[in-house]
Design an enzyme around this catalytic site. Structure first.
Site, PDB file in Angstrom:
ATOM      1  N   LYS A  95      39.364 -15.180  10.263  1.00 38.76           N
ATOM      2  CA  LYS A  95      39.128 -13.777  10.604  1.00 38.76           C
ATOM      3  C   LYS A  95      40.024 -13.310  11.753  1.00 38.76           C
ATOM      4  CE  LYS A  95      35.250 -10.584  11.198  1.00 38.76           C
ATOM      5  NZ  LYS A  95      33.787 -10.472  11.325  1.00 38.76           N
ATOM      6  N   MET A 119      24.172 -27.179 -28.515  1.00 35.71           N
ATOM      7  CA  MET A 119      25.008 -28.375 -28.643  1.00 35.71           C
ATOM      8  C   MET A 119      24.254 -29.615 -28.184  1.00 35.71           C
ATOM      9  SD  MET A 119      27.819 -29.460 -29.821  1.00 35.71           S
ATOM     10  CE  MET A 119      29.295 -28.444 -29.868  1.00 35.71           C
ATOM     11  N   GLU A 164      30.207 -14.472  -6.809  1.00 33.24           N
ATOM     12  CA  GLU A 164      31.602 -14.892  -6.650  1.00 33.24           C
ATOM     13  C   GLU A 164      32.118 -15.707  -7.839  1.00 33.24           C
ATOM     14  OE1 GLU A 164      29.316 -15.150  -4.246  1.00 33.24           O
ATOM     15  OE2 GLU A 164      30.123 -14.293  -2.392  1.00 33.24           O
ATOM     16  N   PHE A 174      28.712 -20.043  11.679  1.00 37.60           N
ATOM     17  CA  PHE A 174      27.995 -19.357  10.611  1.00 37.60           C
ATOM     18  C   PHE A 174      28.935 -19.118   9.420  1.00 37.60           C
ATOM     19  CE2 PHE A 174      26.640 -15.316   8.587  1.00 37.60           C
ATOM     20  CZ  PHE A 174      25.478 -15.801   8.001  1.00 37.60           C
ATOM     21  N   GLN A 175      28.466 -19.465   8.247  1.00 42.50           N
ATOM     22  CA  GLN A 175      29.231 -19.336   7.003  1.00 42.50           C
ATOM     23  C   GLN A 175      30.586 -20.042   7.066  1.00 42.50           C
ATOM     24  OE1 GLN A 175      29.161 -15.154   5.749  1.00 42.50           O
ATOM     25  NE2 GLN A 175      27.301 -15.574   4.595  1.00 42.50           N
TER      26      GLN A 175
END
Lengths: 572, 180
Positions: free
Chosen positions: A161, A477, A49, A111-112
């Site tokens: 949802k 760096m 993602e 969940f999630q």
């Protein structure tokens, strides 16, 4: 017409002109992935993602249109937090759609589930939680309007949802003038009196500098800037976010200021009697130690974000407005004013330019590759309108300096946030938005390893970017700082000479992989890469780890104490 | 318990500001506003929120914050950027008319109440509830008056429960024409 909330969401995205969504499906966003099959919108299936977010950013920076990303709830949403923070720092218009657990489950540790609107509150311009499908067209219209107007930035729309599964009567997205946003009124035109005052300061200044920032790029103010540069005769510095706003070949362009700015750009600001800041924000990487920054300069500060005026440095004249409108008005107000003679200032500046050009030590015969030379060669051998995308670190600074930017929107990097791993996904997004252009990601080996898996996305989706890894086997760096400020005690900065095998890795991802160790092979490799247009190419350039970025202003030091390249120090 | 503001104290360079913020009356707005203060570790001293119009489309948030002026200016600038924030007024302590409400339940026996009731009358407070064991008092007024009343209660009545609303404020009127 009754449709599902999911269909309404896709329809609303279509109405807002979305061409491409960078995304990744999952449980809570599942309903929305069904109508995508029938939509005109292209969906690019990423491999993580974070990649979706950076691709959307690269797309936005290359096209000027908002980038759109879509992910699921919970970890899908938290994985895109870094790109959102990055877009917030660099004012990139981004619309992120996140799935959410059903409304009734919110707050139950479902969940999630995660509170993504809470998490992103401080790094979005605004975010929304849609609780009723009938609000979808309105919220999506608001989201695009807020992301793209005023100071652009990321917004997030969280959609449970049950909302996307419910049926709703469709209504068209409202137009901007129909939106109900009583607290949001972006200002375009600057105050004419302040503009007149700024024009007088600019006409009277004997050592003016136009300090051009990313806002000029965002405002599409390139032509306006060119006219102000002509009218004022003043020198220009282009910040890391503004490379390309004025062609590097323009005689009045001094180049990039800041911690790794070139000597003339940095010192011109220090010695100036007037800084006209155009869409810049006096970032700490530009000012160095603040109380020693440009101590004799009066400040004209033009910004579309009123909160920027005086945030860091007190402005003598503050002008809130869109960079293009204000710059045009400033040119108009400047015309005809008697101007101070800038001949002495230009004599000084040209003397510095001659004494302290951007230099590096060329490779010795058979020696390690010099990263700067590779960038110059890439520049020389690639089309004029090539888009260059970088990650964060030494390679970023070299890419900012050693490529000549002749056009706006050809330089894409992570400036404010300094997000390692930006280059590969952002380059994919840029190429998706500008498929006709050559896109070179100039990356470091550390950065590349963070997000390289998106090359699988690039190959599967037919987005043939080119990647030049300036591979010194170090986090360069950080190594440079440890060498200079930690007595060469190198702690956790050595990656590996052998791991990974970049050629094999590239080929495993369906790309062409090339390794270059010797100077005489550089040209042939670039030529080969530029000729390949059916798949991504990765070149692993083995570069000299001892190479450091100069000039440099140490952290917390005054810009007066700029360290030029050791060769120039000896000659000074 | 933090020491209450006296209402007029300005101890340089820290000073107290009253921000009167008109916001859209929507879920999450208070968190967005408060988040800008917590990010800089500014303590919000008191906070009062109520609908600001008959349709309850807007709310007025009155925030008392103890902060240096310069960083506070930045916070105000950033508050202004919140999409749901419609208007902000930063009232210095001298230009604000401030009022607050206090409720206090004091446990004191019937036959020992005379002195308390006398003090209540003196302060302009009133009795709103009575039982055998306790009385509940209310006082609205300036934060200074409430502080004094609270101090009086603290001195004589160890068993008590006090709640204050946090202050609300409006700018003082321009008195140049009708100086009292």
């Amino acid at each position: 017409m009754n449709i599902t909330g999911a269909q309404a969401l896709i329809k609303a995205l279509e109405q807002q002109g979305t061409e491409v969504i960078f995304g990744y499906p999952g449980g809570a966003i599942l309903p929305v992935y069904d109508p995508i099959i029938d939509s005109s919108i292209r969906h690019v299936l990423v491999r993580h993602e974070q990649g979706a977010g950076h691709m959307a950013e690269g797309y936005a920076q290359a096209t000027g249109r908002p980038g759109v990303a879509m992910v699921t709830s919970g970890p899908g949403a938290t994985n895109i937090v870094t790109p959102i923070a990055n877009a917030y720092m660099d004012s990139i218009p981004l619309v992120v759609i996140t799935g959410q657990v059903p409304t009734a489950a919110i707050g139950t540790d479902a969940f999630q589930e995660c509170d993504i609107t809470g998490i992103t509150m401080g790094i979005t311009k605004h975010n929304w939680l849609i609780k009723d499908a009938k609000d979808i067209p309105d919220v999506i219209a608001e989201a695009f309007y807020v992301a793209t107007t005023g100071r652009p930035g990321p917004v997030l729309v969280d959609v449970p949802k049950d909302v996307t599964q419910s049926m709703v009567e469709w209504h068209d997205c409202p137009t901007p003038d129909q939106l109900d946003l009583p607290g949001y009124h972006p200002v375009l035109e600057g105050d004419p009196e302040a503009i007149a005052a700024a024009a007088r300061l600019l006409a009277d200044a004997e050592r003016p500098v136009l300090y051009v920032g990313g806002g000029v790029i965002k405002a599409r103010a390139i032509e306006a800037l060119a006219e102000l540069v002509r009218v004022s005769g003043a020198p220009v510095v282009t910040t890391l976010m503004a490379r390309g706003a004025l062609p590097d070949s323009h005689p009045q362009n001094l180049g990039m200021p800041g911690m790794h700015g070139n000597y003339t750009a940095v010192t011109a600001m220090q010695q100036a009697d007037l800084l006209v800041s155009l869409g810049a924000r006096f970032d700490d990487r530009v000012t160095g130690r603040l109380d020693a920054f440009a101590p004799r300069a009066a400040i004209v500060h033009v910004d579309i974000d009123a909160a920027e005026i005086g945030k860091v440095r007190k402005a003598d004249v503050g002008i809130v407005g869109d960079a293009r409108h204000v710059i045009e008005a400033l040119s108009a107000a400047s015309a005809g004013l008697p101007r101070a003679d800038l001949a002495a200032w230009w004599a000084t500046l040209n003397d510095w330019r001659e004494r302290y050009p951007m230099i590096y030590e060329p490779a010795s015969d058979g020696g390690m590759l010099k990263p700067q030379a590779i960038i110059e060669k890439l520049n020389e051998m690639s089309p004029d309108d090539t888009i260059v995308v970088s990650g964060v670190g030494q390679h970023q600074m070299w890419a900012a300096h050693h490529w000549n930017y002749e056009h706006p929107y050809t330089w894409i990097n992570s400036g404010g946030a300094g997000t390692m791993g930006y280059a590969v996904p952002a380059a994919i997004g840029a190429k998706a938005g500008q498929p006709g252009r050559t896109v070179w990601a100039i990356d470091g080996d550390g950065c590349f390893q963070m997000t390289a898996q998106e090359l699988v996305t690039a190959r599967s989706e037919g987005i043939p970017i080119k990647v030049a890894i300036l591979n010194n086997s170090y986090l360069g760096m950080v190594r440079q700082w440890q060498e200079m400020f930690y007595e060469e005690r190198y702690s956790e900065v050595y990656l590996s000479q052998d791991l990974p095998n970049y050629v094999m890795w590239a080929e495993a991802m369906g790309c062409v992989g090339i390794r270059v160790d010797r100077a005489e092979d550089v040209e042939a490799a670039i030529e080969k890469a530029n000729a390949i247009n059916d798949r991504p190419v990765v070149i692993d350039f083995r570069t000299d780890a001892a190479e450091k970025v100069f000039p440099m202003v140490a952290a917390g030091a005054s810009n007066d104490d700029i360290m030029v390249h050791p060769i120039q120090q000896a000659g000074a | 318990m933090p020491e209450p503001f006296s209402g007029t104290t300005t101890h340089s360079p820290i000073t107290h500001h009253i921000l009167s913020v008109l916001v859209e009356n929507k879920a999450g707005v208070l968190a967005r506003v408060a988040g800008l203060f917590s990010r800089r570790a500014f303590n919000i001293y008191s906070l009062a929120v109520a609908p600001a119009d008959a349709h309850e489309r807007f709310s007025r948030i009155t925030i008392v914050v103890d902060a240096e002026s310069a960083p506070l200016e930045q916070v105000v600038g950033q508050l202004n950027k919140l999409i749901n924030v419609v208007e902000i007024r930063d009232l210095g302590s001298n230009e604000a008319l401030e009022r607050e409400l206090l409720l206090a339940t004091v446990h004191v026996a019937h036959d020992e109440r005379d002195h308390l009731l006398e003090s209540v009358a003196d302060a302009g407070a009133s009795v709103v509830d009575v039982s055998d064991e306790a009385v509940t008092l209310t006082l609205s007024g300036t934060p200074t008056a409430l502080n004094a009343f609270e101090a009086m209660l603290a001195q004589g009545y160890p068993s008590r429960e006090v709640q204050r609303t946090g202050r609300v404020a409006l700018p003082r009127l321009n008195h140049s024409a009708t100086q009292a």
